[in-house]
Every structure is written in structure tokens, then in C-alpha cells.
Scaffold this motif. Structure first.
Motif, PDB file in Angstrom:
ATOM      1  N   TYR A   1      -1.875   0.647   9.311  1.00 35.24           N
ATOM      2  CA  TYR A   1      -1.958   1.417   8.074  1.00 35.24           C
ATOM      3  C   TYR A   1      -2.011   2.927   8.289  1.00 35.24           C
ATOM      4  O   TYR A   1      -1.777   3.687   7.359  1.00 35.24           O
TER       5      TYR A   1
ATOM      6  N   TYR B   1       0.833  -1.205   0.000  1.00 37.22           N
ATOM      7  CA  TYR B   1       0.000   0.000   0.000  1.00 37.22           C
ATOM      8  C   TYR B   1       0.865   1.253   0.000  1.00 37.22           C
ATOM      9  O   TYR B   1       0.480   2.287  -0.526  1.00 37.22           O
TER      10      TYR B   1
ATOM     11  N   VAL C   1      -7.153   1.689   1.874  1.00 34.80           N
ATOM     12  CA  VAL C   1      -6.607   0.432   2.385  1.00 34.80           C
ATOM     13  C   VAL C   1      -7.721  -0.506   2.834  1.00 34.80           C
ATOM     14  O   VAL C   1      -7.529  -1.709   2.894  1.00 34.80           O
TER      15      VAL C   1
END
Lengths: 301, 334
Positions: B256, B151, B177
């Protein structure tokens, strides 16, 4: 140009592929290729250049060596999480089956009770629960202790009772820790309860009718009809609970992996090695569970 | 489930002296059950009530040991402070975007895939369904590390590189994400949703689809016009699960999201860490110092927890009746 029309079966098979297409793409891009890459990462050292991307450099089994031989906590954490699973999974399964059996009966105020019993499904997956159960006063009050003058005195009635009965320390410790974590156990059996409830409702009522006419009691009905008919549901729940217990983010080993990942990019390789070792152990346990259930179903049929 | 048995006993025609003995037995059984239900309800409601009571306590009386359930003085100080520390308006907006689009994408893709598995025959169907089960079983932490790098330098398996001038994009700290895998039926717990939809669709009678087919409706039109409207209960279950899991997600979000504004669950965990250290500052302003009592800390924490669970709790309260009914009709398991 004239084409030969496809057979019905072939056309149906192709239509199915279009419906499932999103999953094929997702499985490759967001599951299989990251999975393969993480195997590679566990054998490499990872370095990142923010402008171009990341580089993996093969280091062989170094990460695994570090995990088992150098890291002081990894093997202890691994063993601890297994010990925890060994008693938590059965407790959660029995509790959730018990809750489902209660909810499956007809009684006054059932609608309200159901709404309350489903609450864990809403919260149990979140951090909110760990905040509340981490609150010392709340958790003591729940496990039977008393709060007096702002000081907390842990209830030891159960402990005294067991000491007097002459059990040894190990058994007492296990029993008291089960009693103390009953709160979190009940709260973590929400999904399992729903799955059991659905399983209970799929048992045809004619079976109970027939056995009652033959004079069976509810107790016998439970052991001879309900439990055998629930065997597939029990397996699904067992697998779900094992995976859930292992991936619980409050788990010591999960915490270690997360800390390692967020501390330094260069530790990503080691973190992957941790995760893979951990996953292989889970996989072995799941395989054992599948094997046992296959044996049982062969034995009974 | 014991209804058949109960009806049998209560039916006058069948009653004989032998069976009458069961009446006293069933009275004790009912009493026992009632006690259990009250006890368990207490266990489930206690945290909620405790959280609400603690959150609205006045900081000055928060350490009064005589206060257990009813605060002597109500105050919004805890809630206001927690709102500020969690940066609630910003973090809740981010979490709401993740939840909304993540759930939307999951529901659409999983319903399609579930229908594909339920209604069509094709070679290797069972083997392919094992892949779905595999996505449920393999724990997130095995793939999350390479996902993190993917990502960060996202190029969609090399496709983005084909466009000149574009190498890769950074998707970390964005809702993508969660949304991107959900579009492809591999988002948060999507394996379970595919499973639920497959179970539901295969339990439906085939007649309606056949009638639609005979009237000239294609497979996609049949799915959208006939099957989706029928699948109300399955959709309610999946939407509620998905909203709750997206909103509550901690593990994925913690990895993330690296900016200051994170999803609510991460902000709450940060607040808890800051409080346990004994002090917290934000934008130069001291929020808590070492002399903040642990009772006040508890109050702030519970107020923050209350804010963070409020949206899913409200959703549950409004859809609760619908939800409990649909769980019975979905037939989660075979």
C-alpha cells in the motif's frame, strides 16, 4: 400511532444486529467484495487509467495457463512450500506444546521465564527477526557452529554422526535442516504457545487429582488426560500454523506474488491467478485437517 | 496443572514408602527442566543481546574477531547512520499514526462485535460466526490485489459517487488503508480479536448485566458501563497484539505504501536490500560504498533493526506483567 411491543427475544436479536453491524459492513466492503473482485481479476487482464480508474478485460483461463504451463518457477515454488509446510507444522506444534507445558508448571523465577518466552510474540511477526536470522554469524552461532577468525565454519557434528550411523543422504539432509532452522521454528511458535497455555489452563484440575489417587504417573496423565483434552486446541493451533506458514512473507511463493504485483500493474491478473491457485490448495489442506479432527472426535466419543 | 498431584505427594498424611521413591525422580526431572529453561531462554534472548551489542560497536573495531559480547569501544555511529537511512523520525511518525488509530479502531469495533456474539441470541448466529472465522483463514494475498485497486480509486462501494463533483479518492500511502477496515472490524487480524472478546465476554457471569437491566440500563449503557470495565485483561491482550502487529506489519505496508516515506518495517527491508547490493545513496549523499566491510554493514543493519523494534519492546517491558497475567485470565480458547 400505537405499536405492538416486540417480544423480548426479537428485541434482543435486533440489539445484537446493532452490535455486529460494523462487522457486516466490513465483511462486505473489505472482505467479500474484494474477494469476488479478485476472482474476476484472475480471469482478466488489468489496465489502469490514472484519471478514471481501472478496467478489467476478460481473458478466460489465460492467466491460469500462464501460471501452470509457462511460468518456470510457479509449480516448483508451489511444491516447495508444501514440502516445507509438511515438516514445519508438526515441528512447530510439538515445540509450542512443549514450551507451554514447561511454562504451565510452578517453579522459581517463573515470572522472568514467562516474560522471556513471550518475546517471540513481540518480534516473530516482524521483519526484525528475518534480519537477525539472516545475519550469517548470528545464525551460525545459534545452530551450533563456531566463528573463528571472522570465517564461519558450519558445525557438522550432527551430520558426521548420522553418516557414521549409516543413514542415507535424504534423511541426513532433513535432519540437518531441522537442526539448522530450530531457531526460527522456536521463534515462530509464540502464539501457538499462548493458545496451548490457555488450553492447558482450561483442563479441570480434578481430573488429575482423581487419576493420581488411582496411581497414575505424570507420564500417563499426559497421554490419557492432557492430550485428549487439548484436541480442540491442537486443531486451532494446526489451522493457525498452516495459515501462518503459507502466508509468511519470506515464503518463496509469497515473494513471487508480491514481486509480480509490485512490478507491473498489467501483471495483477496473473498475480491473482497465482494467489487463487495457492489459496485453493491451502483450502484443501485445511478441509482435510477439519475432516481428520472430526473423524477423531467421532471415534473417541 | 500438576499442582494437585504435587500437593498430594507433599502432604505428610498421604506419604508412604512407595510414594517416597518419587523424590529422586522429581529431582532429576527438575534438573532436566532447569537445563531446558536455560537453553531456551538463551535461544530467546540471544538475538536481542546480539542486536544491541552489534549496534553499538565502533566501526573501526567492528571486524575484530575477538569481540563477541563486550565491544572494546562503544560508538553511536551505527545508530546515527541507521536513523538517517531509515528516515526514522518521519517513518516512525507514520507508523505511530497507523498503530495508534488502527489499534484504537480495532479494539472498539471488535469489542462491540465480540459482545454481540457472546451475549445475544439471534437466528443464524453460528453461520454468521463462521464468516468471522473465514476472515481469519482466508490469506491476505488473495484479496490484497483488488484492495490495492480499491484504495487507489476509493469510492466506498459507489457511495462517494453520489456526491457531485467527487469521483474517488486515493487512499494509498495514507494511514486510512489500515484504519478504515479496522473501524469496521475487518482490519489487521481483527477476526482473532473478535474471537478473543467473544470468548471473554461469554465467560463472564450474567448477573451484573441483569441487575443493570432491571435498574433501567439499556443494552449499550450496560456494555459501556458494566462489561467494558470488567474486560480489562481481554483489552490488554488485544491492545498489545494489535500494537505489535500494526507496528511490525510488512506485507500490507509493502504494497500500500509506494512513496519515499514508508512504515519502518519497509524502510528497514529497503536498507537491507541496499546494503546487500553493496552501496546506498540517499539525496545524493553516499552512505555506503563497495569498500564498506561486511562487518560495518552488519552493524548498520543491526542498529536499524534495534531502532525498529524499540517501540514495541518498550511497550512490552512496561506492560509485561499485566500481559502475562491477563493471558491466563482471558481464556483464549474455550
Amino acid at each position: 400511532m400505537k405499536r405492538k411491543p416486540m417480544s423480548l427475544a426479537a428485541r434482543s436479536a435486533w440489539t445484537a444486529q446493532i452490535f455486529i453491524l460494523p462487522f457486516y459492513l466490513g465483511f462486505w466492503f473489505f472482505f467479500l467484495s474484494p474477494l469476488i473482485q479478485s476472482v474476476r481479476m484472475s480471469f482478466s487482464s488489468v489496465s489502469v487509467d490514472t484519471s478514471t480508474g481501472y478496467v478489467l478485460q476478460n481473458v478466460g483461463f489465460d492467466n491460469y495457463k500462464t501460471a501452470f504451463l509457462e511460468d518456470a518457477n510457479f509449480t516448483t515454488n508451489l511444491l516447495n512450500s508444501f514440502a516445507k509446510m509438511a515438516w514445519q507444522v508438526p515441528v512447530i506444534l510439538v515445540l509450542s506444546l512443549f514450551l507451554a507445558l514447561i511454562l504451565n508448571q510452578k517453579f522459581h523465577g517463573r515470572v522472568f521465564v514467562r516474560a522471556v518466552f513471550f518475546l517471540p510474540v513481540i518480534f516473530a511477526s516482524g521483519i526484525a527477526l528475518s534480519m537477525i536470522s539472516g545475519d550469517s554469524i548470528a545464525s551460525t552461532a545459534l545452530s551450533g557452529g563456531t566463528v573463528s577468525g571472522g570465517e564461519i565454519t558450519q558445525s557438522s557434528a550432527l551430520k558426521d554422526m548420522l553418516v557414521n550411523a549409516g543413514f542415507n543422504d535424504k534423511i541426513i539432509n532433513i535432519a540437518t535442516s531441522i537442526a539448522n532452522s530450530l531457531f526460527s521454528m522456536v521463534w515462530r511458535s509464540g502464539i501457538q504457545m499462548i493458545i496451548f497455555l490457555a488450553g492447558l489452563q482450561s483442563i479441570p484440575p480434578t481430573l488429575y487429582e482423581a487419576s493420581s489417587i488411582e496411581g497414575a504417573t505424570s507420564w500417563e496423565n499426559f497421554w490419557k488426560i492432557t492430550l485428549p483434552m487439548l484436541a480442540p486446541t491442537i486443531m486451532i493451533n494446526m489451522v493457525y500454523t498452516i495459515v501462518d506458514t503459507f502466508t509468511d512473507s519470506s515464503n518463496s511463493i509469497m515473494r513471487q506474488i508480491t514481486n509480480l504485483m509490485t512490478s507491473q500493474i498489467s501483471k495483477l491478473g496473473l498475480a491473482s491467478a497465482f494467489a487463487w491457485t495457492y489459496f485453493l490448495f491451502i483450502g484443501l489442506i485445511l478441509l482435510a485437517v477439519f475432516g481428520i479432527f472430526r473423524l477423531i472426535s467421532k471415534h473417541t466419543s | 496443572m500438576f499442582e494437585a498431584t504435587k500437593d498430594f505427594f507433599e502432604n505428610k498424611k498421604y506419604q508412604n514408602p512407595y510414594l517416597m521413591k518419587n523424590k529422586t525422580k522429581s529431582f532429576f526431572f527438575k534438573l532436566f527442566r532447569l537445563l531446558f529453561i536455560i537453553g531456551l531462554s538463551y535461544l530467546f534472548l540471544f538475538p536481542l543481546l546480539y542486536m544491541i551489542v552489534t549496534a553499538f560497536q565502533d566501526p573501526a573495531t567492528a571486524n575484530d574477531p575477538s569481540v563477541i559480547w563486550i565491544p572494546k569501544k562503544l560508538s553511536l555511529a551505527g545508530v546515527v547512520n541507521a536513523w538517517y537511512c531509515l528516515r526514522f523520525s518521519e517513518s516512525a511518525t507514520l507508523t505511530a499514526i497507523i498503530t495508534l488509530f488502527g489499534t484504537g479502531a480495532s479494539v472498539v469495533s471488535c469489542a462491540m462485535v465480540g459482545y454481540g456474539f457472546a451475549r445475544f441470541e439471534f437466528p443464524l448466529k453460528n453461520v454468521i460466526f463462521i464468516l468471522v472465522i473465514l476472515t481469519i483463514i482466508v490469506p491476505t494475498q488473495t484479496i490484497i490485489m483488488s484492495q490495492y485497486l480499491n484504495y487507489w480509486f476509493f469510492d466506498f462501494g459507489g457511495i462517494l459517487k453520489l456526491i457531485p463533483g467527487l469521483k474517488n479518492v486515493n487512499l494509498l500511502n495514507t494511514a486510512w488503508v489500515f484504519v478504515l477496515p479496522a473501524i469496521f472490524a475487518t482490519g489487521l487480524r481483527n477476526g482473532l480479536f473478535i474471537f478473543i472478546f467473544r470468548q471473554f465476554f461469554s465467560g463472564q457471569p450474567k448477573d451484573l448485566e441483569e441487575a443493570a437491566r432491571i435498574d433501567g440500563c439499556g443494552p449499550f449503557k450496560t456494555f459501556v458501563r458494566i462489561m467494558v470495565p470488567l474486560a480489562g485483561p481481554a483489552f490488554v491482550t488485544v491492545i498489545l497484539f494489535s500494537v505489535v502487529w500494526h507496528w511490525n506489519d510488512y506485507y500490507n505496508s509493502a504494497i500500500y505504501f509506494t512513496n519515499d516515506i514508508k512504515p519502518v518495517s519497509c524502510m528497514l527491508s529497503n536498507l537491507s536490500d541496499a546494503l546487500s547490493m553493496g552501496s546506498a545513496t540517499m539525496d545524493g549523499k553516499v552512505l555506503f560504498s563497495r569498500d564498506t566491510t561486511r562487518y560495518a554493514i552488519r552493524m548498520y543493519l543491526m542498529a536499524g533493526t534495534m531502532l525498529s523494534v524499540l517501540p514495541p519492546l518498550l511497550l512490552y517491558l512496561f506492560t509485561q506483567k499485566f500481559f502475562t497475567e491477563s493471558i491466563e485470565r482471558t481464556g483464549l480458547v474455550g
